[in-house]
Design a protein around this motif. Structure first.
Motif, short mmCIF file in Angstrom:
data_model
loop_
_atom_site.label_atom_id
_atom_site.label_comp_id
_atom_site.label_asym_id
_atom_site.label_seq_id
_atom_site.Cartn_x
_atom_site.Cartn_y
_atom_site.Cartn_z
N THR A 191 0.84 -1.20 0.00
CA THR A 191 0.00 0.00 0.00
C THR A 191 0.87 1.24 0.00
O THR A 191 1.79 1.36 0.83
CB THR A 191 -0.91 0.02 1.24
N GLN A 192 0.59 2.16 -0.92
CA GLN A 192 1.36 3.39 -1.00
C GLN A 192 0.48 4.57 -0.57
O GLN A 192 -0.72 4.60 -0.84
CB GLN A 192 1.86 3.63 -2.42
N SER A 193 1.12 5.53 0.10
CA SER A 193 0.41 6.75 0.50
C SER A 193 1.35 7.94 0.43
O SER A 193 2.58 7.79 0.62
CB SER A 193 -0.14 6.59 1.92
N PRO A 194 0.81 9.14 0.15
CA PRO A 194 -0.57 9.35 -0.30
C PRO A 194 -0.77 8.87 -1.73
O PRO A 194 0.20 8.54 -2.41
CB PRO A 194 -0.72 10.87 -0.18
N GLU A 195 -2.01 8.87 -2.20
CA GLU A 195 -2.26 8.50 -3.60
C GLU A 195 -1.78 9.59 -4.53
O GLU A 195 -1.34 9.32 -5.65
CB GLU A 195 -3.74 8.24 -3.81
N ALA A 196 -1.89 10.84 -4.09
CA ALA A 196 -1.44 11.99 -4.88
C ALA A 196 -0.82 13.01 -3.94
O ALA A 196 -1.25 13.17 -2.80
CB ALA A 196 -2.60 12.61 -5.66
N SER A 244 9.51 16.43 0.84
CA SER A 244 8.46 15.58 1.40
C SER A 244 8.87 14.11 1.29
O SER A 244 9.96 13.80 0.80
CB SER A 244 7.14 15.83 0.65
N SER A 245 7.99 13.22 1.75
CA SER A 245 8.25 11.78 1.71
C SER A 245 7.03 11.03 1.22
O SER A 245 5.90 11.40 1.50
CB SER A 245 8.62 11.26 3.11
N LEU A 246 7.30 9.94 0.48
CA LEU A 246 6.28 9.02 0.04
C LEU A 246 6.45 7.73 0.83
O LEU A 246 7.58 7.30 1.11
CB LEU A 246 6.44 8.71 -1.45
N PRO A 274 10.22 20.62 -10.93
CA PRO A 274 9.07 20.18 -11.76
C PRO A 274 9.34 18.89 -12.53
O PRO A 274 8.42 18.09 -12.72
CB PRO A 274 8.86 21.37 -12.70
N GLU A 275 10.59 18.65 -12.94
CA GLU A 275 10.89 17.43 -13.69
C GLU A 275 10.82 16.17 -12.83
O GLU A 275 10.92 15.05 -13.36
CB GLU A 275 12.27 17.53 -14.37
N ASP A 276 10.66 16.31 -11.53
CA ASP A 276 10.45 15.15 -10.67
C ASP A 276 9.00 14.69 -10.68
O ASP A 276 8.66 13.65 -10.10
CB ASP A 276 10.87 15.47 -9.23
N SER A 277 8.13 15.45 -11.33
CA SER A 277 6.71 15.08 -11.42
C SER A 277 6.57 13.76 -12.17
O SER A 277 7.08 13.62 -13.30
CB SER A 277 5.91 16.17 -12.13
N ALA A 278 5.90 12.79 -11.55
CA ALA A 278 5.73 11.45 -12.12
C ALA A 278 4.94 10.63 -11.10
O ALA A 278 4.65 11.10 -10.00
CB ALA A 278 7.08 10.78 -12.38
N THR A 279 4.64 9.39 -11.47
CA THR A 279 4.09 8.43 -10.50
C THR A 279 5.23 7.57 -10.00
O THR A 279 6.03 7.06 -10.78
CB THR A 279 3.00 7.57 -11.14
N TYR A 280 5.31 7.42 -8.70
CA TYR A 280 6.36 6.61 -8.08
C TYR A 280 5.73 5.32 -7.55
O TYR A 280 4.76 5.35 -6.80
CB TYR A 280 7.06 7.40 -6.97
N LEU A 281 6.30 4.22 -7.99
CA LEU A 281 5.78 2.89 -7.66
C LEU A 281 6.78 2.15 -6.78
O LEU A 281 7.98 2.21 -7.03
CB LEU A 281 5.57 2.07 -8.93
N GLY A 321 2.59 -1.71 -5.40
CA GLY A 321 1.59 -0.84 -4.84
C GLY A 321 0.88 -0.09 -5.96
O GLY A 321 1.23 -0.23 -7.14
N GLN A 322 -0.09 0.75 -5.57
CA GLN A 322 -0.88 1.43 -6.60
C GLN A 322 -0.23 2.71 -7.09
O GLN A 322 -0.67 3.31 -8.06
CB GLN A 322 -2.30 1.74 -6.07
N GLY A 323 0.84 3.12 -6.40
CA GLY A 323 1.58 4.30 -6.85
C GLY A 323 1.19 5.58 -6.14
O GLY A 323 0.08 5.70 -5.61
N THR A 324 2.12 6.52 -6.11
CA THR A 324 1.86 7.90 -5.65
C THR A 324 2.13 8.83 -6.81
O THR A 324 3.24 8.83 -7.37
CB THR A 324 2.75 8.28 -4.46
N GLU A 325 1.12 9.60 -7.18
CA GLU A 325 1.28 10.57 -8.27
C GLU A 325 1.80 11.89 -7.70
O GLU A 325 1.10 12.56 -6.94
CB GLU A 325 -0.04 10.78 -8.99
N LEU A 326 3.02 12.23 -8.05
CA LEU A 326 3.66 13.45 -7.54
C LEU A 326 3.61 14.55 -8.58
O LEU A 326 3.99 14.34 -9.74
CB LEU A 326 5.11 13.16 -7.17
N SER A 327 3.17 15.72 -8.15
CA SER A 327 3.16 16.90 -9.02
C SER A 327 3.94 18.01 -8.33
O SER A 327 3.65 18.35 -7.18
CB SER A 327 1.72 17.34 -9.29
#
Lengths: 111, 110
Positions: free
Chosen positions: B5-10, B19-21, B80-87, B101-107
């Motif tokens: 399980t990954q958090s947050p989702e976004a 921050s941290s995922l 900004p170039e770090d924006s992506a989904t991290y799995l 996991g379902q991934g965290t979408e980072l913007s």
């Protein structure tokens, strides 16, 4: 480019048709994996090969799905009688040890 | 049942806001954990492998850590170039399947 390649990148098909996808792994990798990914989810394991032997298949892989790796090099994934629920990104990965390296995926849309 | 399980989702950050995922797992016989980055419409790109609790790996602005129940991906001064989904994904044995996991979408906004 020596990464994992997949063909085609996009496929649109009508429900009930058969489709086949190809994956070419990194040349020195003996393991090849297929995963399926739907929007907003992580990839789900389908099957994997070590050389030409198919070692594991997921329960997700119904009898409409078949995968081959005839000479231990490239692999094909065939879906027969496609259904709308088959619409997804199909990802291939390869490895020689622990790390798995993914290709760009084939996006399948079933209309 | 094995679960990742990954958090947050976004997660939305301003450029420079660290921050941290989180990736938590309930898996028996875990051998290790991977972190991947995925850009829209592309396949996952390998970032890190962690094998044992206490291990840390770094790459540019990213640092991954592992405990017995979870892993963190720390992002320091993101751009900004770090924006992506991290799995994150766990594995049981060498050469075996991954459980994602379902991934965290980072913007990251400028």
């Amino acid at each position: 480019d020596t990464g994992v390649s997949q063909d085609p990148r996009h496929k649109i098909t009508k429900r009930g048709q058969n489709v086949t996808f190809r994956c070419d792994p990194i040349s020195e990798h003996n393991r090849l994996y297929w995963y399926r990914q739907t929007l907003g989810q992580g990839p789900e394991f389908l099957t994997y090969f070590q050389n030409e032997a198919q070692l594991e298949k997921s329960r997700l892989l119904s009898d409409r799905f078949s995968a081959e790796r005839p000479k231990g090099s490239f692999s094909t994934l065939e879906i027969q009688r496609t259904e709308q629920g088959d619409s997804a990104m199909y990802l291939c990965a390869s490895s020689s040890a622990y790390e798995q390296y993914f290709g760009p995926g084939t996006r399948l849309t079933v209309t | 049942e094995d679960q990742v399980t990954q958090s947050p989702e976004a997660l939305r950050l301003q450029e420079g806001e660290s921050s941290s995922l989180n990736c938590s797992y309930t898996v028996s016989g875990l051998r290790g954990l991977f972190w991947y980055r995925q850009d829209p419409g592309k396949g996952p790109e390998f970032l890190f492998t962690l094998y044992s609790a206490g291990e840390e790996k770094e790459k540019e602005r990213l640092k991954a850590t592992l405990t017995k129940k979870e892993s963190f991906l720390h992002i320091t001064a993101p751009k900004p170039e770090d924006s992506a989904t991290y799995l994150c994904a766990v594995f049981y044995n060498q050469g075996g399947k991954l459980i994602f996991g379902q991934g965290t979408e980072l913007s990251v906004k400028p």
